[in-house]
Design a protein around this motif. Structure first.
Motif, PDB file in Angstrom:
ATOM      1  N   LEU A   1      35.289 -12.450  16.957  1.00  0.00           N
ATOM      2  CA  LEU A   1      34.619 -13.727  16.712  1.00  0.00           C
ATOM      3  C   LEU A   1      34.500 -14.524  18.004  1.00  0.00           C
ATOM      4  O   LEU A   1      33.515 -15.243  18.201  1.00  0.00           O
ATOM      5  CB  LEU A   1      35.397 -14.517  15.660  1.00  0.00           C
ATOM      6  CG  LEU A   1      34.781 -15.842  15.222  1.00  0.00           C
ATOM      7  CD1 LEU A   1      33.420 -15.613  14.576  1.00  0.00           C
ATOM      8  CD2 LEU A   1      35.707 -16.567  14.260  1.00  0.00           C
ATOM      9  N   ALA A   2      35.469 -14.383  18.916  1.00  0.00           N
ATOM     10  CA  ALA A   2      35.436 -15.110  20.185  1.00  0.00           C
ATOM     11  C   ALA A   2      34.232 -14.736  21.033  1.00  0.00           C
ATOM     12  O   ALA A   2      33.802 -15.528  21.883  1.00  0.00           O
ATOM     13  CB  ALA A   2      36.719 -14.852  20.967  1.00  0.00           C
ATOM     14  N   ASP A   3      33.675 -13.534  20.812  1.00  0.00           N
ATOM     15  CA  ASP A   3      32.499 -13.104  21.567  1.00  0.00           C
ATOM     16  C   ASP A   3      31.198 -13.590  20.941  1.00  0.00           C
ATOM     17  O   ASP A   3      30.130 -13.448  21.547  1.00  0.00           O
ATOM     18  CB  ASP A   3      32.471 -11.576  21.665  1.00  0.00           C
ATOM     19  CG  ASP A   3      33.700 -11.024  22.362  1.00  0.00           C
ATOM     20  OD1 ASP A   3      34.200 -11.707  23.287  1.00  0.00           O
ATOM     21  OD2 ASP A   3      34.164  -9.929  21.983  1.00  0.00           O
TER      22      ASP A   3
ATOM     23  N   ASP B   1      43.754 -17.276  14.574  1.00  0.00           N
ATOM     24  CA  ASP B   1      43.760 -16.012  13.832  1.00  0.00           C
ATOM     25  C   ASP B   1      42.346 -15.465  13.701  1.00  0.00           C
ATOM     26  O   ASP B   1      42.100 -14.267  13.885  1.00  0.00           O
ATOM     27  CB  ASP B   1      44.377 -16.242  12.450  1.00  0.00           C
ATOM     28  CG  ASP B   1      44.595 -14.944  11.684  1.00  0.00           C
ATOM     29  OD1 ASP B   1      44.371 -13.870  12.256  1.00  0.00           O
ATOM     30  OD2 ASP B   1      44.995 -15.008  10.505  1.00  0.00           O
ATOM     31  N   ALA B   2      41.400 -16.346  13.376  1.00  0.00           N
ATOM     32  CA  ALA B   2      40.008 -15.916  13.234  1.00  0.00           C
ATOM     33  C   ALA B   2      39.437 -15.420  14.558  1.00  0.00           C
ATOM     34  O   ALA B   2      38.669 -14.456  14.595  1.00  0.00           O
ATOM     35  CB  ALA B   2      39.166 -17.066  12.695  1.00  0.00           C
ATOM     36  N   LEU B   3      39.799 -16.067  15.657  1.00  0.00           N
ATOM     37  CA  LEU B   3      39.293 -15.670  16.970  1.00  0.00           C
ATOM     38  C   LEU B   3      39.708 -14.246  17.328  1.00  0.00           C
ATOM     39  O   LEU B   3      38.972 -13.532  18.019  1.00  0.00           O
ATOM     40  CB  LEU B   3      39.801 -16.631  18.048  1.00  0.00           C
ATOM     41  CG  LEU B   3      39.115 -17.988  18.146  1.00  0.00           C
ATOM     42  CD1 LEU B   3      39.838 -18.878  19.139  1.00  0.00           C
ATOM     43  CD2 LEU B   3      37.649 -17.823  18.553  1.00  0.00           C
ATOM     44  N   ALA B   4      40.860 -13.825  16.867  1.00  0.00           N
ATOM     45  CA  ALA B   4      41.374 -12.499  17.229  1.00  0.00           C
ATOM     46  C   ALA B   4      40.881 -11.402  16.302  1.00  0.00           C
ATOM     47  O   ALA B   4      41.129 -10.221  16.568  1.00  0.00           O
ATOM     48  CB  ALA B   4      42.899 -12.527  17.218  1.00  0.00           C
ATOM     49  N   ARG B   5      40.171 -11.750  15.251  1.00  0.00           N
ATOM     50  CA  ARG B   5      39.764 -10.743  14.271  1.00  0.00           C
ATOM     51  C   ARG B   5      38.461 -10.046  14.668  1.00  0.00           C
ATOM     52  O   ARG B   5      37.549 -10.664  15.206  1.00  0.00           O
ATOM     53  CB  ARG B   5      39.607 -11.369  12.884  1.00  0.00           C
ATOM     54  CG  ARG B   5      40.926 -11.838  12.293  1.00  0.00           C
ATOM     55  CD  ARG B   5      40.818 -12.056  10.812  1.00  0.00           C
ATOM     56  NE  ARG B   5      42.096 -12.448  10.226  1.00  0.00           N
ATOM     57  CZ  ARG B   5      42.326 -12.482   8.918  1.00  0.00           C
ATOM     58  NH1 ARG B   5      41.377 -12.170   8.070  1.00  0.00           N
ATOM     59  NH2 ARG B   5      43.509 -12.826   8.462  1.00  0.00           N
TER      60      ARG B   5
END
Length: 349
Positions: free
Chosen positions: A4-6, A113-117
């Protein structure tokens, strides 16, 4: 698969509660907290959160815990606004530093947590799914309450005075209910007899009422399923309740990325349990247990009524598979078939 961070520049993690929602806005590139806010769980509060997010430019995503419960209203509001929403079905709960716990901390953790998924779950949506969910939940509660009342009826008959117990001796549950509803207590009787007759009659009436309620819910469920996905009712072993359970878990096309993800959601994905020269798989105990139960019902029905399924079971049994292993395999195959039908409905649907 991209994280998600990308994909976004801002992530808003939301810790949902009954009366308030707490949000934390994080910069997806640096992980820094941009803003925090706590709002009420009403349209004004939802609008306040969106306005706060709009103060920060760039693509954004929302990470919600409990999007099907306390966060349902916010998830619906964000979906109507065209926002990207990620459902945190089972968030990672790291060890709390020095016992730290608060809504802002939980909201920030949800965003991180969402950023790492890499696998982003979508919230359940759709008016038909929501209507089925309410009907299925209400029917299940009515059926369970009816079963509880019937067990209470049996227990109280056993402990009732002999003059009362004699009226029910040798009767089945259905006949006992009929007998109990016809009881006419009189104050001239002993207080224990009068009370027993009164309570048994009230229990029987409660069972009748709950059964009528459950039947009405089932009728409404059948109507919704027929108008939404009537093709499911044509499958062997799939009735209105099973179809509704499958539809509420699946929700909409694209929510599960493939049939393997749908099988994992249903708790029927095989779990390796090999050791040494033994190569085997065991049952999956996780996932949506109601969906797993629906697939189990389909499997049992097809083992009884479907010739191809029975032939498959006989062939696998000859290969040394146990009945439990055969059912596990069948549930996985059924999950794959259901997923393909759900994602690609027939033209007549």
């Amino acid at each position: 698969m991209s994280m998600l961070a990308d994909l976004v520049e801002v992530v808003i993690g939301v810790d949902t509660h009954k009366d308030t929602h707490t949000a934390a806005l994080l910069d997806a590139r640096t992980g820094g907290v941009l803003a925090r806010a706590t709002v009420s769980t009403d349209p004004d509060g939802y609008a306040e959160l969106v306005a706060l997010a709009e103060q920060h430019s760039g693509l954004r995503a929302w990470a919600l815990e409990g999007s099907g419960g306390y966060g349902a209203g916010l998830a619906r509001h964000l979906a109507d606004a065209g926002e990207l929403v990620v459902e945190l079905d089972r968030p990672v709960r790291p060890a709390r530093r020095a016992g730290a716990k608060s809504d802002p901390i939980d909201a920030e953790r949800a965003a991180r947590d969402a950023l790492a998924r890499t696998r982003l779950a979508q919230p359940k949506t759709g008016p038909e799914r929501a209507a089925l969910q309410m009907r299925v939940t209400a029917r299940r509660a009515a059926v369970q309450a009816s079963a509880d009342a019937q067990r209470q009826l049996h227990a109280m008959v056993i402990t009732a005075p002999e003059v009362v117990r004699a009226r029910f001796r040798g009767q089945s549950t259905r006949v006992m209910l009929t007998t109990a509803t016809r009881l006419r207590p009189t104050h001239s009787a002993d207080v224990e007899v009068f009370t027993s007759l009164t309570v048994l009659r009230d229990l029987a009436r409660r069972v009748r009422f709950l059964e009528t309620e459950a039947a009405e819910h089932e009728k409404a469920i059948r109507s919704i399923v027929r108008s939404w996905r009537p093709d499911l009712l044509q499958l062997t072993g799939v009735g209105p309740i099973v179809a509704a359970t499958v539809l509420t878990a699946w929700s909409h096309p694209g929510r599960c990325r493939n049939d393997a993800a749908f099988a994992m959601l249903a708790g029927v994905a095989p779990i390796p349990a090999s050791s040494g020269k033994t190569v085997r798989y065991r049952l999956n105990r996780s996932g949506d247990r109601q969906l797993n139960r629906a697939l189990h019902t389909i499997t049992l029905t097809r083992l009884q009524r479907d010739e191809r399924t029975r032939a498959y079971a006989d062939r696998r049994r000859a290969q040394g598979k146990t009945d439990r292993e055969i059912k596990r395999c069948l549930k996985r195959y059924i999950a794959r078939d259901l997923y393909r039908r759900l994602e690609n409905p027939s033209p007549t649907t």
